[in-house]
Enzyme design. Structure first.
Site, PDB file in Angstrom:
ATOM      1  CG  HIS A 133       9.389   0.504  34.160  1.00  0.00           C
ATOM      2  ND1 HIS A 133       9.489   1.143  35.338  1.00  0.00           N
ATOM      3  CD2 HIS A 133       9.676   1.402  33.231  1.00  0.00           C
ATOM      4  CE1 HIS A 133       9.704   2.308  35.209  1.00  0.00           C
ATOM      5  NE2 HIS A 133       9.827   2.509  33.767  1.00  0.00           N
ATOM      6  CG  MET A 175      13.388   2.642  33.931  1.00  0.00           C
ATOM      7  SD  MET A 175      13.553   2.602  35.656  1.00  0.00           S
ATOM      8  CE  MET A 175      13.070   0.984  36.071  1.00  0.00           C
ATOM      9  N   GLY A 209      14.669   4.271  39.575  1.00  0.00           N
ATOM     10  CA  GLY A 209      15.887   3.801  39.835  1.00  0.00           C
ATOM     11  C   GLY A 209      16.095   3.048  41.240  1.00  0.00           C
ATOM     12  CG  PHE A 210      17.701   3.844  44.145  1.00  0.00           C
ATOM     13  CD1 PHE A 210      18.591   3.246  44.476  1.00  0.00           C
ATOM     14  CD2 PHE A 210      17.881   5.151  43.386  1.00  0.00           C
ATOM     15  CE1 PHE A 210      19.875   3.385  44.253  1.00  0.00           C
ATOM     16  CE2 PHE A 210      19.276   5.508  42.841  1.00  0.00           C
ATOM     17  CZ  PHE A 210      20.201   4.413  43.429  1.00  0.00           C
ATOM     18  N   GLY A 211      14.012   1.339  44.642  1.00  0.00           N
ATOM     19  CA  GLY A 211      12.804   1.076  45.464  1.00  0.00           C
ATOM     20  C   GLY A 211      12.852   1.702  46.780  1.00  0.00           C
ATOM     21  N   GLY A 212      11.451   1.811  47.417  1.00  0.00           N
ATOM     22  CA  GLY A 212      11.428   2.392  48.967  1.00  0.00           C
ATOM     23  C   GLY A 212      11.190   3.921  48.684  1.00  0.00           C
ATOM     24  CG  ASP A 259       6.935   1.789  39.421  1.00  0.00           C
ATOM     25  OD1 ASP A 259       7.017   1.791  40.290  1.00  0.00           O
ATOM     26  OD2 ASP A 259       7.520   1.439  38.499  1.00  0.00           O
ATOM     27  N   GLY A 286       6.167   4.153  45.442  1.00  0.00           N
ATOM     28  CA  GLY A 286       5.855   4.480  46.728  1.00  0.00           C
ATOM     29  C   GLY A 286       4.556   4.155  47.096  1.00  0.00           C
ATOM     30  CB  SER A 332       8.795  -1.502  49.865  1.00  0.00           C
ATOM     31  OG  SER A 332       9.867  -1.078  49.292  1.00  0.00           O
TER      32      SER A 332
END
Length: 236
Positions: A82, A84, A162-165, A191, A193, A214
């Site tokens: 992916h 970005m 940009g961020f997981g979780g 993609d 959550g 996560s």
């Protein structure tokens, strides 16, 4: 014939100090793909209402071609990349040489050169896909799916990239439903959550490729989570 479920745990949630063993662990737990988030801190995000860069697309620098090349030496798995990044064209050759399987670029950064980009991705032996951010209208990807040389997957972001979780955005399922109705056999990926608490919502909307970070890597039994995700897609 329906679409095939593909469960793609995001390696962004893996232990980067043990990436090879983490990949084997998650593949042995039943994963179909390994989702690789390629981010650049130089990437710019373009807002819906303007072509003027309004902020950095993604503030983190994460997985790149050298990491993918290293991981490829240890697995034959499908590496679902992916991208970005600001100019995806610059990354096609390095990612192809590194051993990437899929190359999904963002429609927000490729409005002027997507035809060339798709052709170049295919010429380097990778499968082209297009992603769109939560604020981007779904119609932006129609020309890419309906082109003479089309993308083969659409990735609907269900969080800001940009961020997981981050928390899953259920309102994005309207985009998935529209895509599935319009393109019954298209691979539709979600993609952000995703996990046991909301997989039924995504699957019933029509998503068949599920990115989960996560919820898989943080589970005491990743195989159980992957099995649950797959079962939901199969039932839908």
């Amino acid at each position: 014939m329906g679409v095939t479920p593909n469960i793609a745990p995001s390696m962004l949630s893996a232990d980067f100090a043990n990436l090879s063993s983490e990949a084997h662990r998650i593949l042995n737990s039943g994963a179909d793909w390994l989702h690789m988030d390629v981010m650049s801190h130089l990437t710019l995000f373009f807002s819906n209402s303007s072509s003027i860069p309004c902020r950095h697309f993604v503030p983190n620098l994460t997985i790149g071609a050298p990491v993918i090349e290293s991981l490829r030496k240890h697995t034959t798995a499908y590496l679902d990349c992916h991208m970005m990044v600001t100019n995806p064209l610059d990354y096609v050759e390095p990612l192809g040489k590194a051993g990437a399987s899929g190359f999904t670029f963002h429609v927000e950064t490729s409005k002027d050169n997507w035809q060339e980009l798709i052709q170049m991705i295919k010429s380097h032996g990778m499968r082209p896909g297009v992603a769109l951010n939560p604020g981007t209208p779904i119609g932006e990807v129609y020309p890419l799916v309906e082109a003479e040389k089309p993308v083969e997957m659409v990735l609907v972001m269900t969080v800001e990239p940009g961020f997981g979780g981050q928390k899953f955005m259920p309102e994005m399922m309207d985009k998935v439903r529209i895509l599935r109705k319009r393109y019954p056999l298209l691979d539709i990926e979600v993609d952000g959550g995703l996990g046991p608490s909301n997989i039924d919502m995504a699957a019933s909307a029509g998503a068949n490729c599920i990115v989960a970070g996560s919820s898989v890597f943080g589970a005491s039994e990743p195989a159980e989570v992957i099995s649950l995700l797959r079962s939901s897609v199969q039932k839908a």
